[in-house]
Design an enzyme around this catalytic site. Structure first.
Site, PDB file in Angstrom:
ATOM      1  N   ASN A 169      -2.627  11.375  -7.110  1.00  0.00           N
ATOM      2  CA  ASN A 169      -3.344  10.139  -6.765  1.00  0.00           C
ATOM      3  C   ASN A 169      -2.570   8.877  -7.123  1.00  0.00           C
ATOM      4  O   ASN A 169      -3.134   7.791  -7.157  1.00  0.00           O
ATOM      5  CB  ASN A 169      -4.711  10.131  -7.462  1.00  0.00           C
ATOM      6  CG  ASN A 169      -5.607  11.202  -6.878  1.00  0.00           C
ATOM      7  OD1 ASN A 169      -5.907  11.195  -5.686  1.00  0.00           O
ATOM      8  ND2 ASN A 169      -5.975  12.162  -7.711  1.00  0.00           N
ATOM      9  N   GLY A 203       1.035   7.480  -5.937  1.00  0.00           N
ATOM     10  CA  GLY A 203       2.310   7.537  -5.226  1.00  0.00           C
ATOM     11  C   GLY A 203       2.905   6.144  -5.188  1.00  0.00           C
ATOM     12  O   GLY A 203       3.483   5.678  -6.176  1.00  0.00           O
ATOM     13  N   GLY A 217      22.225  16.970  23.335  1.00  0.00           N
ATOM     14  CA  GLY A 217      21.317  17.557  24.330  1.00  0.00           C
ATOM     15  C   GLY A 217      20.557  18.735  23.730  1.00  0.00           C
ATOM     16  O   GLY A 217      20.196  18.719  22.539  1.00  0.00           O
ATOM     17  N   GLU A 254      11.306   7.444  -3.436  1.00  0.00           N
ATOM     18  CA  GLU A 254      11.694   6.288  -4.269  1.00  0.00           C
ATOM     19  C   GLU A 254      11.218   4.966  -3.678  1.00  0.00           C
ATOM     20  O   GLU A 254      11.919   3.961  -3.688  1.00  0.00           O
ATOM     21  CB  GLU A 254      13.203   6.283  -4.526  1.00  0.00           C
ATOM     22  CG  GLU A 254      13.606   7.550  -5.258  1.00  0.00           C
ATOM     23  CD  GLU A 254      14.926   7.488  -5.952  1.00  0.00           C
ATOM     24  OE1 GLU A 254      15.335   6.420  -6.407  1.00  0.00           O
ATOM     25  OE2 GLU A 254      15.560   8.557  -6.053  1.00  0.00           O
ATOM     26  N   GLU A 291       7.573   0.803   3.651  1.00  0.00           N
ATOM     27  CA  GLU A 291       6.565  -0.263   3.504  1.00  0.00           C
ATOM     28  C   GLU A 291       6.676  -0.884   2.107  1.00  0.00           C
ATOM     29  O   GLU A 291       6.612  -2.113   1.950  1.00  0.00           O
ATOM     30  CB  GLU A 291       5.147   0.303   3.727  1.00  0.00           C
ATOM     31  CG  GLU A 291       4.827   0.729   5.156  1.00  0.00           C
ATOM     32  CD  GLU A 291       5.452   2.076   5.560  1.00  0.00           C
ATOM     33  OE1 GLU A 291       6.014   2.781   4.697  1.00  0.00           O
ATOM     34  OE2 GLU A 291       5.392   2.413   6.758  1.00  0.00           O
TER      35      GLU A 291
HETATM   36  C1  LIG Z   1      11.193  15.655  -1.297  1.00  0.00           C
HETATM   37  C2  LIG Z   1      10.581  14.641  -2.229  1.00  0.00           C
HETATM   38  C3  LIG Z   1      11.176  14.396  -3.475  1.00  0.00           C
HETATM   39  C4  LIG Z   1      10.585  13.510  -4.376  1.00  0.00           C
HETATM   40  N1  LIG Z   1      11.113  13.355  -5.640  1.00  0.00           N
HETATM   41  C5  LIG Z   1      10.426  12.651  -6.572  1.00  0.00           C
HETATM   42  C6  LIG Z   1      10.842  12.640  -7.956  1.00  0.00           C
HETATM   43  O1  LIG Z   1      11.866  13.237  -8.320  1.00  0.00           O
HETATM   44  N2  LIG Z   1      10.084  11.982  -8.865  1.00  0.00           N
HETATM   45  C7  LIG Z   1       8.952  11.317  -8.506  1.00  0.00           C
HETATM   46  O2  LIG Z   1       8.304  10.753  -9.388  1.00  0.00           O
HETATM   47  N3  LIG Z   1       8.537  11.273  -7.206  1.00  0.00           N
HETATM   48  C8  LIG Z   1       9.226  11.937  -6.247  1.00  0.00           C
HETATM   49  N4  LIG Z   1       8.799  11.945  -4.927  1.00  0.00           N
HETATM   50  C9  LIG Z   1       7.594  11.213  -4.576  1.00  0.00           C
HETATM   51  C10 LIG Z   1       7.839   9.978  -3.689  1.00  0.00           C
HETATM   52  O3  LIG Z   1       8.470   8.970  -4.423  1.00  0.00           O
HETATM   53  C11 LIG Z   1       6.455   9.572  -3.132  1.00  0.00           C
HETATM   54  O4  LIG Z   1       6.095  10.557  -2.181  1.00  0.00           O
HETATM   55  C12 LIG Z   1       6.491   8.189  -2.489  1.00  0.00           C
HETATM   56  O5  LIG Z   1       6.653   7.194  -3.460  1.00  0.00           O
HETATM   57  C13 LIG Z   1       5.225   7.890  -1.676  1.00  0.00           C
HETATM   58  O6  LIG Z   1       4.060   8.195  -2.379  1.00  0.00           O
HETATM   59  P1  LIG Z   1       2.918   9.079  -1.680  1.00  0.00           P
HETATM   60  O7  LIG Z   1       3.575  10.285  -1.161  1.00  0.00           O
HETATM   61  O8  LIG Z   1       1.786   9.261  -2.620  1.00  0.00           O
HETATM   62  O9  LIG Z   1       2.445   8.216  -0.436  1.00  0.00           O
HETATM   63  P2  LIG Z   1       1.303   7.065  -0.448  1.00  0.00           P
HETATM   64  O10 LIG Z   1       1.568   6.084  -1.528  1.00  0.00           O
HETATM   65  O11 LIG Z   1      -0.029   7.700  -0.393  1.00  0.00           O
HETATM   66  O12 LIG Z   1       1.602   6.360   0.939  1.00  0.00           O
HETATM   67  C14 LIG Z   1       1.080   6.800   2.187  1.00  0.00           C
HETATM   68  C15 LIG Z   1       1.410   5.728   3.237  1.00  0.00           C
HETATM   69  O13 LIG Z   1       0.716   4.499   2.913  1.00  0.00           O
HETATM   70  C16 LIG Z   1       1.664   3.454   2.832  1.00  0.00           C
HETATM   71  N5  LIG Z   1       1.223   2.491   1.809  1.00  0.00           N
HETATM   72  C17 LIG Z   1       0.827   2.749   0.527  1.00  0.00           C
HETATM   73  N6  LIG Z   1       0.513   1.608  -0.100  1.00  0.00           N
HETATM   74  C18 LIG Z   1       0.731   0.601   0.796  1.00  0.00           C
HETATM   75  C19 LIG Z   1       0.575  -0.819   0.755  1.00  0.00           C
HETATM   76  N7  LIG Z   1       0.166  -1.456  -0.359  1.00  0.00           N
HETATM   77  N8  LIG Z   1       0.868  -1.533   1.872  1.00  0.00           N
HETATM   78  C20 LIG Z   1       1.299  -0.902   3.003  1.00  0.00           C
HETATM   79  N9  LIG Z   1       1.457   0.436   3.107  1.00  0.00           N
HETATM   80  C21 LIG Z   1       1.181   1.169   2.015  1.00  0.00           C
HETATM   81  C22 LIG Z   1       2.970   4.125   2.440  1.00  0.00           C
HETATM   82  O14 LIG Z   1       4.082   3.294   2.750  1.00  0.00           O
HETATM   83  C23 LIG Z   1       2.894   5.383   3.288  1.00  0.00           C
HETATM   84  O15 LIG Z   1       3.280   5.094   4.608  1.00  0.00           O
HETATM   85  C24 LIG Z   1       9.406  12.797  -3.996  1.00  0.00           C
HETATM   86  C25 LIG Z   1       8.840  13.019  -2.737  1.00  0.00           C
HETATM   87  C26 LIG Z   1       9.390  13.930  -1.871  1.00  0.00           C
HETATM   88  C27 LIG Z   1       8.706  14.173  -0.550  1.00  0.00           C
END
Ligand SMILES: Cc1cc2nc3c(=O)[nH]c(=O)nc-3n(C[C@H](O)[C@H](O)[C@H](O)COP(=O)(O)OP(=O)(O)OC[C@H]3O[C@@H](n4cnc5c(N)ncnc54)[C@H](O)[C@@H]3O)c2cc1C
Length: 379
Positions: A129, A131, A339, A363, A367
């Site tokens: 919860n 990100g 292709g 990271e 957005e």
């Molecule tokens: C393969 C992989 C490796 C990773 N490695 C690490 C790691 O080593 N350590 C770690 O801590 N994390 C890691 N991550 C997590 C990554 O940093 C998060 O997935 C990322 O920060 C986005 O968070 P979320 O997935 O919860 O998306 P959300 O925050 O739920 O976002 C969903 C969508 O909403 C948009 N959004 C959210 N808030 C806003 C806003 N205020 N305004 C406009 N748009 C918004 C986002 O841009 C996105 O398009 C990894 C992820 C992956 C997939």
């Protein structure tokens, strides 16, 4: 102004180009298919002194600069995005916070095995919860009798299955009515700590992405990284450096896809000619080359600012945003130039396109980068 790499940076580029072509590229399709983590490649990189490259020699590092780190990430990613992200996270998410905020004792104990390659570096910030809104952390670390007792979950954490310890963020209390978030170093072997390697990902198949479950995990209070309540500020600083790594990864994947597309366009004949003689294909390749060149310059500039002790937050966000978006475009166009063959795994470019997508998400999403840049330009 001087756009030349130093002789040391040139040497690192040459060495890593050769290593990537000879040692990393050969098994890349198989690793993508089997999701096998490239342990042997990293053993060799450790023997070459690359695993601690930008950290001081007193901790087993190479004493090199951030530009050199970016070069290594680019060269590995050019042939294998999974190897690139593993290295980038190892250094910029795993090692960097220990180096920047650790006590001398913590650096000796935790940074040294990262530099020597005995442990991989990892960083636990994201939660189911929390990100983009990483301040929404729910993992708790309650101090009792000289220990922190940790409970909670982290998701999508790179490298944790191969890390002996990692820094993660947790709520240690309340201060002025706000959550007090701190960073704490946790050994992955601690009782109650489970690392789950079970995701079915779109790409970066041979990188390690894990869930962390913490159930009454106890660590000594001395495992606090930096000051109590500074965890949020520390991870923002850590991510600034990490974005240079993601930018470099994007340049590398884009460069790899562009080279494949250029070579294929010269071999493939249609209408009695190489498709590279068609202006539509030439213009695609010209745009790819131009965008990669610009993205690389942006990555180098952000790295140079960091190396010179200057503020680099805006340039790091810009290079990450631009490089990841052009990487998606370039890999898409590389598939197009191939292709139908581009849609087939053996031509590599479809893997590159799948791997590229993560760069617009990890990271800080695109957005979030735009939000960071807007704030830094005074919107
Ligand atoms: C393969 C992989 C490796 C990773 N490695 C690490 C790691 O080593 N350590 C770690 O801590 N994390 C890691 N991550 C997590 C990554 O940093 C998060 O997935 C990322 O920060 C986005 O968070 P979320 O997935 O919860 O998306 P959300 O925050 O739920 O976002 C969903 C969508 O909403 C948009 N959004 C959210 N808030 C806003 C806003 N205020 N305004 C406009 N748009 C918004 C986002 O841009 C996105 O398009 C990894 C992820 C992956 C997939």
């Amino acid at each position: 102004m001087n756009f030349d790499l130093t002789s040391e940076q040139e040497m690192i580029k040459r060495t890593l180009r050769g290593f990537a072509d000879e040692e990393v590229a050969p098994g890349v399709l198989e690793r993508d298919r089997t999701k096998q983590f490239p342990v042997e490649i990293f053993k060799k990189l450790a023997d070459m002194g690359i695993m601690g490259l930008p950290f001081p020699e007193e901790y087993g590092g190479g004493g090199a600069d951030t530009v050199s780190f970016a070069i290594v990430v680019e060269e590995l990613s050019r042939v294998c995005g999974s190897t690139g992200i593993t290295y980038s996270a190892h250094i910029s998410l795993g090692g960097a916070p220990l180096y920047l905020f650790g006590t001398e004792e913590q650096k000796q104990k935790y940074l040294t095995p990262i530099c020597t390659g005995e442990s991989f570096g990892a960083f636990g910030l994201t939660e189911p919860n929390a990100g983009s809104d990483a301040g929404g952390t729910r993992t708790t670390a309650i101090e009792e009798n000289g220990e922190f007792v940790l409970n909670g979950n982290k998701c999508f954490i790179t490298n944790a299955s191969y890390a002996r310890h990692l820094a993660l963020t947790a709520v240690t209390g309340q201060s002025n009515g706000k959550k007090e978030i701190s960073a704490i170093i946790v050994p992955t072997s601690a009782s109650g700590f489970t690392v789950i390697d079970n995701y079915e990902k779109m790409g970066l198949h041979s990188s390690n992405t894990t869930e962390l479950v913490l159930e009454d995990v106890r660590v000594p209070a001395e495992n606090l990284l930096g000051k109590r309540g500074e965890g949020f500020r520390q991870f923002l600083i850590t991510l600034d450096g990490g974005r240079i790594g993601i930018g470099a990864m994007a340049v590398g994947i884009a460069q790899g896809a562009y080279e494949k597309a250029l070579a294929y366009s010269k071999e493939r004949k249609q209408f009695g000619k190489s498709i590279s003689s068609f202006q539509a294909i030439q213009f695609k390749l010209a745009d790819m080359a131009m965008k990669i060149e610009l993205a690389r310059n942006m990555v180098y500039k952000a790295a140079w600012l960091k190396d010179n002790g200057r503020n680099f937050s805006k340039e790091a966000a810009m290079c990450k945003l631009y490089a990841s978006e052009i990487c998606m475009e370039v890999t898409d166009q590389a598939v197009q130039i191939h292709g139908g063959y581009g849609y087939m795994k053996e031509y590599h470019v479809e893997r590159m396109m799948r791997d590229a997508k993560l760069l617009e998400i990890g990271e800080g999403t695109s957005e979030v980068q735009r939000m960071v840049i807007s704030r830094l330009i005074g919107c």
